[in-house]
Design a protein around this motif. Structure first.
Motif, short mmCIF file in Angstrom:
data_model
loop_
_atom_site.label_atom_id
_atom_site.label_comp_id
_atom_site.label_asym_id
_atom_site.label_seq_id
_atom_site.Cartn_x
_atom_site.Cartn_y
_atom_site.Cartn_z
N ARG A 255 1.19 -0.64 0.01
CA ARG A 255 0.04 0.18 -0.36
C ARG A 255 0.75 1.36 0.17
N GLN A 256 1.36 1.12 0.88
CA GLN A 256 2.64 2.44 0.56
C GLN A 256 3.31 2.84 -0.43
N GLU A 257 4.48 1.44 -0.70
CA GLU A 257 4.73 2.27 -2.14
C GLU A 257 4.24 2.34 -3.33
N GLU B 54 1.30 4.49 -3.52
CA GLU B 54 1.01 5.32 -2.69
C GLU B 54 2.95 6.46 -3.49
N PRO C 118 9.43 3.35 3.02
CA PRO C 118 8.52 2.76 3.85
C PRO C 118 8.15 1.33 4.01
N GLU C 119 7.74 0.61 2.98
CA GLU C 119 7.05 -0.73 2.86
C GLU C 119 7.52 -1.99 1.41
#
Length: 208
Positions: free
Chosen positions: A80-82, A84, A133-134
Motif C-alpha cells: 500500500r505505501q509503495e 502511494e 516505508p514498505e
C-alpha cells in the motif's frame, strides 16, 4: 525457474524477467526502462506474462510499468505505501532528482506474508521497511531465490536518507526478515551483483 536479468533505465536498475521454462508462466520485477527490450525478450521466448511485481515505488524501478501493463493487460502488485510512492512524483523522487514526472498506479496491494501465485510461479511477500516505508521482497521458496529491490546489496544495504526512517530500521529489518532465510538463497538486488544470504551473513559489514 529461469531468471533473465537486464540492467535498464537511467540508473541501470536490475530488471528481472522470471519464468517457468515449461509452462512459460512469467512475471516481470521492477520494470525500470527500455520496455522494447523487455517485450522483445518475452515475445522471442513465447512467454506468458501474468503480472508485474514492484519491490518499491522509487522512480528508477517503475519507469515502464505503464508501458508493460498496457501492452499485456496484466496487474501491478506492490504494498500500500509503495503504491502511494509510485503515484506521487515528489515521494518517488522523480521530480526532485530528475526534474521529470513519473506517476504510476498499482492494481493489487500485497502485505507481509502474502503468497502470490502465477501459474507455476509462487512468491512469498516479505515486507522490509527502511530504504522506503514498505519495501517488498519476493521470495520463491521452491528455488531459494529472493528478489529484494534496494533493501540488500552485495556487501551493502540500501540508502536510508530518502525518507524519515532511521538506518537501524533497515538493518534490523534485514536481520530479522532476510537473514533467517536459507544460507544458499540466491539474492537478486535492485542494482549490482547477485549474492547469497550466507555470503552476506559472513561478509556484509552491516550484518556482522
Amino acid at each position: 525457474m529461469k531468471v533473465k536479468t537486464m540492467m535498464l533505465g537511467i540508473l541501470q536498475t536490475n530488471v528481472y524477467i522470471v519464468y517457468d521454462e515449461e509452462s512459460k508462466d512469467t512475471v516481470v520485477i521492477d520494470p525500470a526502462g527500455d520496455e522494447d527490450r523487455i517485450i522483445r525478450f518475452i515475445e522471442e521466448n513465447n512467454l506468458r506474462l501474468m503480472g508485474i511485481l514492484v519491490t518499491h515505488g522509487h522512480f528508477d524501478h517503475i519507469g515502464v510499468v505503464d508501458a508493460i501493463r498496457d501492452n499485456y493487460g496484466v496487474p501491478v502488485f506492490t504494498s500500500r505505501q509503495e503504491g502511494e510512492l509510485m503515484a506521487d512524483p515528489n515521494k518517488n523522487l522523480s521530480l526532485n532528482l530528475m526534474r521529470t514526472v513519473v506517476a504510476v498506479e498499482n492494481d493489487e496491494v500485497v502485505g507481509d506474508k502474502d503468497i502470490l501465485e502465477f501459474g507455476e510461479l509462487e512468491f512469498d511477500c516479505i515486507v522490509v521497511p527502511g530504504h522506503s516505508p514498505e519495501s517488498v521482497c519476493y521470495y520463491n521458496k521452491d528455488n531459494d531465490v529472493l528478489f529484494c529491490g534496494d533493501t540488500l546489496f552485495a556487501g551493502s544495504i540500501g540508502r536510508t536518507d530518502f525518507y524519515d526512517g532511521p538506518q537501524n530500521t533497515l538493518i534490523n529489518s534485514i536481520k530479522d526478515r532476510l537473514m533467517i532465510l536459507p544460507e544458499e538463497t540466491k539474492v537478486y538486488p535492485g542494482h549490482g551483483f547477485q549474492t547469497t544470504i550466507g555470503y552476506e551473513k559472513k561478509t556484509n559489514i552491516y550484518m556482522c
